[in-house]
Write an enzyme that holds these catalytic residues in place. Structure first.
Site, PDB file in Angstrom:
ATOM      1  N   THR A  18       0.750  -1.150   0.141  1.00 27.51           N
ATOM      2  CA  THR A  18       0.040  -0.023  -0.215  1.00 27.51           C
ATOM      3  C   THR A  18       0.866   1.264   0.014  1.00 27.51           C
ATOM      4  O   THR A  18       0.549   2.291  -0.597  1.00 27.51           O
ATOM      5  CB  THR A  18      -1.002   0.162   1.286  1.00 27.51           C
ATOM      6  N   ARG A  22       7.667  -2.752   2.930  1.00 25.76           N
ATOM      7  CA  ARG A  22       7.827  -2.879   4.371  1.00 25.76           C
ATOM      8  C   ARG A  22       8.145  -4.152   4.714  1.00 25.76           C
ATOM      9  O   ARG A  22       7.419  -5.283   4.348  1.00 25.76           O
ATOM     10  CB  ARG A  22       6.522  -2.294   5.097  1.00 25.76           C
ATOM     11  N   SER A 113       6.212   3.428   9.071  1.00 27.74           N
ATOM     12  CA  SER A 113       4.988   4.096   9.399  1.00 27.74           C
ATOM     13  C   SER A 113       4.468   3.622  10.895  1.00 27.74           C
ATOM     14  O   SER A 113       5.276   3.812  11.810  1.00 27.74           O
ATOM     15  CB  SER A 113       3.674   4.098   8.499  1.00 27.74           C
ATOM     16  N   HIS A 114       3.301   3.227  10.993  1.00 29.26           N
ATOM     17  CA  HIS A 114       2.729   2.774  12.398  1.00 29.26           C
ATOM     18  C   HIS A 114       3.181   1.371  12.805  1.00 29.26           C
ATOM     19  O   HIS A 114       2.851   1.205  13.920  1.00 29.26           O
ATOM     20  CB  HIS A 114       1.158   2.674  12.322  1.00 29.26           C
ATOM     21  N   LYS A 126      10.182   3.883   0.619  1.00 30.07           N
ATOM     22  CA  LYS A 126       9.424   4.341  -0.235  1.00 30.07           C
ATOM     23  C   LYS A 126       9.655   5.445  -1.317  1.00 30.07           C
ATOM     24  O   LYS A 126      10.410   6.300  -0.797  1.00 30.07           O
ATOM     25  CB  LYS A 126       8.014   4.643   0.551  1.00 30.07           C
ATOM     26  N   ASP A 277       1.766   9.245  14.362  1.00 24.07           N
ATOM     27  CA  ASP A 277       2.245   7.909  14.380  1.00 24.07           C
ATOM     28  C   ASP A 277       3.724   7.906  13.964  1.00 24.07           C
ATOM     29  O   ASP A 277       4.325   9.025  13.971  1.00 24.07           O
ATOM     30  CB  ASP A 277       1.585   7.154  13.106  1.00 24.07           C
ATOM     31  N   ASP A 279       5.754   8.116  11.303  1.00 18.59           N
ATOM     32  CA  ASP A 279       6.318   8.937  10.418  1.00 18.59           C
ATOM     33  C   ASP A 279       5.647  10.188  10.334  1.00 18.59           C
ATOM     34  O   ASP A 279       5.781  11.115   9.492  1.00 18.59           O
ATOM     35  CB  ASP A 279       6.489   8.516   9.076  1.00 18.59           C
ATOM     36  N   ASP A 281       2.697  11.100   9.657  1.00 16.84           N
ATOM     37  CA  ASP A 281       1.353  11.429   8.544  1.00 16.84           C
ATOM     38  C   ASP A 281       0.099  11.026   9.166  1.00 16.84           C
ATOM     39  O   ASP A 281      -0.638  11.605   8.603  1.00 16.84           O
ATOM     40  CB  ASP A 281       1.783  10.927   7.387  1.00 16.84           C
ATOM     41  N   ARG A 282       0.065  10.262  10.171  1.00 15.89           N
ATOM     42  CA  ARG A 282      -1.373   9.864  10.622  1.00 15.89           C
ATOM     43  C   ARG A 282      -1.791  10.871  11.862  1.00 15.89           C
ATOM     44  O   ARG A 282      -0.729  11.320  12.449  1.00 15.89           O
ATOM     45  CB  ARG A 282      -1.458   8.561  11.312  1.00 15.89           C
ATOM     46  N   THR A 344      -7.778   2.258  -1.000  1.00 20.86           N
ATOM     47  CA  THR A 344      -6.916   2.545  -0.154  1.00 20.86           C
ATOM     48  C   THR A 344      -5.545   2.960  -0.441  1.00 20.86           C
ATOM     49  O   THR A 344      -4.918   2.178  -1.241  1.00 20.86           O
ATOM     50  CB  THR A 344      -6.972   1.403   1.079  1.00 20.86           C
ATOM     51  N   SER A 365      -7.815   5.186   7.971  1.00 27.13           N
ATOM     52  CA  SER A 365      -6.825   4.713   9.031  1.00 27.13           C
ATOM     53  C   SER A 365      -6.025   6.097   9.581  1.00 27.13           C
ATOM     54  O   SER A 365      -4.909   5.923   9.643  1.00 27.13           O
ATOM     55  CB  SER A 365      -5.740   3.960   7.940  1.00 27.13           C
ATOM     56  N   LYS A 376      -0.393  12.461   3.635  1.00 24.55           N
ATOM     57  CA  LYS A 376      -1.362  12.765   4.553  1.00 24.55           C
ATOM     58  C   LYS A 376      -0.299  13.418   5.609  1.00 24.55           C
ATOM     59  O   LYS A 376       0.771  13.329   5.616  1.00 24.55           O
ATOM     60  CB  LYS A 376      -1.940  11.559   5.147  1.00 24.55           C
ATOM     61  N   ARG A 496      -9.153  -6.905   7.295  1.00 27.03           N
ATOM     62  CA  ARG A 496      -9.730  -5.548   7.958  1.00 27.03           C
ATOM     63  C   ARG A 496     -11.149  -5.601   7.577  1.00 27.03           C
ATOM     64  O   ARG A 496     -11.637  -5.978   6.218  1.00 27.03           O
ATOM     65  CB  ARG A 496      -9.162  -4.229   7.254  1.00 27.03           C
TER      66      ARG A 496
HETATM   67  C1  G16 Z   1      -0.571   3.491   4.521  1.00 29.21           C
HETATM   68  C2  G16 Z   1      -1.277   4.201   3.204  1.00 29.21           C
HETATM   69  C3  G16 Z   1      -2.599   4.634   3.789  1.00 29.21           C
HETATM   70  C4  G16 Z   1      -3.562   3.584   3.916  1.00 29.21           C
HETATM   71  C5  G16 Z   1      -2.640   2.638   5.253  1.00 29.21           C
HETATM   72  C6  G16 Z   1      -3.340   1.575   5.595  1.00 29.21           C
HETATM   73  O1  G16 Z   1      -0.558   4.376   5.518  1.00 29.21           O
HETATM   74  O2  G16 Z   1      -0.461   5.463   3.009  1.00 29.21           O
HETATM   75  O3  G16 Z   1      -3.156   5.146   2.431  1.00 29.21           O
HETATM   76  O4  G16 Z   1      -4.558   3.814   4.336  1.00 29.21           O
HETATM   77  O5  G16 Z   1      -1.292   2.397   4.772  1.00 29.21           O
HETATM   78  O6  G16 Z   1      -3.463   0.449   4.554  1.00 29.21           O
HETATM   79  P1  G16 Z   1      -3.711  -1.040   4.557  1.00 29.21           P
HETATM   80  O7  G16 Z   1      -4.863  -1.006   5.019  1.00 29.21           O
HETATM   81  O8  G16 Z   1      -3.346  -1.373   3.553  1.00 29.21           O
HETATM   82  O9  G16 Z   1      -2.773  -1.620   5.714  1.00 29.21           O
HETATM   83  P2  G16 Z   1       0.814   4.558   6.449  1.00 29.21           P
HETATM   84  O10 G16 Z   1       0.304   5.474   7.447  1.00 29.21           O
HETATM   85  O11 G16 Z   1       1.063   3.106   6.995  1.00 29.21           O
HETATM   86  O12 G16 Z   1       1.878   4.967   5.556  1.00 29.21           O
END
Ligand code: G16
Length: 543
Positions: A18, A22, A113-114, A126, A277, A279, A281-282, A344, A365, A376, A496
């Protein structure tokens, strides 16, 4: 200094998900694993001579090592200049901001990220394009293609660069500038929001806790909230970035930021709470006794956009990911602007923003943002809420309730089943897909199915198609059940389940969300065989 061409062999599974590649840190630590992926990015870009690259990450374990490797490889590929955040640090939104402001050709973000960090945690990489946003799928797929065929990578044997001192250096023919990771981003925020009003709010005794979760938002929050806006010291908690995030899960939701949510429910709770979070962005927005769902947050920001100087002229449109609730759609309808539904992944918003079709974007998310950058932006959302609180003089709770009274409430919840065996998860999705053609018009436990499909998105700008983006079962009253597999997990599969129910009647706006959605959860389990197929009797995480 000499540039070496090193023979290498391919690794399976280097397909970006996504949001980039990772994997577990241990996987990245295999010799040539990182180098192969970076070489694949550079092969995809083609001639890198003369280009400017922005480089930084969320400071997690392996970040510093990866930065040094990428610098040496960039030098070997003829980049003219790399701008790297001091200490190897750049939040994802700050990197997007720097790419745009300095007119760079792209950037590399190092973050998972998270996902948890540390030697046993996750790492990620990325590529972002010149608009500052994540590379679209045609580029990530090309990178993946390269990972499957490359046979060598190029790297300079220069020594490690001092990442901690601001200033300029050279590797081979390439200029490297170690930049302040906060400055450009903070300047952009002062353009967008009414800093004088927010400053006056804090000066008047308004209290706030911002939980940096020991991740990269800490330095930004310290500088902007406690520095520029004069919030008292101690407003930012867990504000020092740690390589392992203090052993916590830097995912701002009511489960992982339970400490903040508990604080906000205490009798002496501050006026406002927020978290970000790994990085940055959340974001999560919390008022006294109320956690705002990300979908509601986007809708409320959209409905009140004009309070912030950067959005005074109105918004062009809204985009939300498919599983995000339809609360923003109701606001868009009232504002007479379009609302787009995308798969997504923030990368799907880029074209809409570049084409001037939308101003605000958001995802369930815990992601919210605007066209000021192409990622974001956690702190942006927090500053928007502060601007709204300052302009309205109302509490978070009042703002949310008034919004529901005007537009109705979209009860919403996400149930995650993590680390499920991949074959069981794929089997569940296949089983659901088989049932789709027969579901329309069926009456299930009092709900009538309007339509059921596997979401397909056609990008209105370039016509590209993304299929199999999640199974949705939409009822005639607007209620929805959505299933998809996460594209960011690193262990097995994460299922999910997203549940949504619309309630117009104000007298019915106080039901606990899980209670309001229990009927839909039962239908979802029955259709998918969720509990039976996963062997789980409840979700790993419910938000
Ligand atoms: C990433 C993407 C988001 C997405 C999220 C969850 O966020 O940038 O657009 O909504 O993953 O994705 P999934 O449901 O596929 O786990 P982040 O904050 O992890 O970079």
């Amino acid at each position: 200094m000499t540039i070496h061409t090193v023979n290498t062999t391919t690794f399976a599974g280097q397909r970006p998900g996504t949001s980039g590649l990772r994997k577990k840190v241990s996987e990245f630590q295999q010799p040539a694993y990182l180098e192969n992926f970076v070489q694949s990015i550079f092969n995809t870009l083609g001639d890198c001579a003369g280009q400017t690259l922005v480089l930084g990450g969320d400071g997690r374990y392996f970040n510093r090592h990866a930065i040094q490797v990428i610098l040496r490889m960039a030098a070997a590929h003829g980049f003219a200049r790399v701008l790297v955040g001091q200490g190897g640090i750049l939040s994802t939104p700050a990197l997007s901001c720097v790419v745009r402001k300095r007119a760079a050709s792209g950037g590399i973000v190092l973050s998972a990220s998270h996902n948890p960090g540390g030697p046993d945690g996750d790492f990620g990489i990325k590529y972002n394009i010149a608009n500052g946003g994540p590379a679209p799928e045609k580029i990530t797929e090309a990178i993946y293609g390269q990972t499957q065929v490359l046979s060598e990578y190029r790297i300079s044997d220069a020594g490690d660069l001092d990442l901690d001192t601001l200033g300029r250096a050279r590797i081979e023919q390439m200029d490297v500038e170690v930049i302040d990771p906060v400055a450009d981003y903070a300047a952009l925020m002062t353009d967008l929001f009414d800093f004088a009003a927010i400053k006056a709010l804090f000066a008047g005794g308004f209290t706030m806790r911002f939980d940096g979760m020991h991740a990269v938002s800490g330095p930004y929050a310290h500088a902007i909230l406690e520095g520029l806006l004069g919030a008292p010291r101690g407003t930012v908690i867990n504000g020092t970035p740690l390589e392992d995030f203090g052993g916590h899960h830097p995912d701002p939701n009511p489960v992982n930021a339970a400490e903040l949510v508990a604080l906000m429910s205490a009798p002496d709770a501050p006026d406002f709470g927020a978290a970000s979070d790994g990085d940055a962005d959340r974001n999560m927005i919390v008022g006294r006794g109320i956690a705002v769902t990300p979908s509601d947050s986007l809708a409320i920001i959209a409905a009140n956009a004009a309070v912030a100087p950067g959005y005074r002229g109105g918004i062009k449109g809204i985009a939300r990911s498919m599983p995000t609730s339809t609360a923003p759609d109701r606001v868009a309808h009232a504002l007479k602007v379009p609302c787009y539904e995308t798969p997504t992944g923030w990368k799907y918003f880029g074209n809409l923003m570049d084409a001037g079709m939308v101003t605000l974007c958001g995802e369930e998310s815990y992601g919210t943002g605007s066209d000021h950058i192409r990622e974001k932006d956690g702190l942006w959302a927090v500053l928007f809420w502060l601007n709204l609180l300052a302009a309205s003089g109302k509490s978070v709770d009042t703002l949310v309730r008034e919004h529901w009274a005007r537009f109705g409430r979209n009860y919403y919840s996400r149930h995650d089943y993590e680390a499920v065996e991949s074959s069981a998860a794929e089997g569940l999705m296949a089983h659901l897909r088989e049932q789709l053609p027969a579901l329309a018009d069926q009456v299930i436990d009092g709900y009538t199915v309007d339509f059921a499909d596997d979401f397909v998105y056609k990008d209105p700008v370039d016509g590209s198609i993304a299929s199999k983006q999640g199974v949705r079962i939409v009822m005639t009253d607007g209620s929805r059940i959505v299933f998809r597999l996460s594209g960011t997990g690193t262990e097995g599969a994460t299922i999910r389940l997203y549940l949504e129910r619309y309630e117009r009647d104000v007298a019915m706006h106080d039901i606990p969300a899980q209670e309001a959605l229990a009927g839909l959860a039962t239908i979802a389990d029955r259709l998918a065989g969720l509990h039976q197929r996963t062997g789980r009797d409840r979700p790993t995480v419910t938000t």
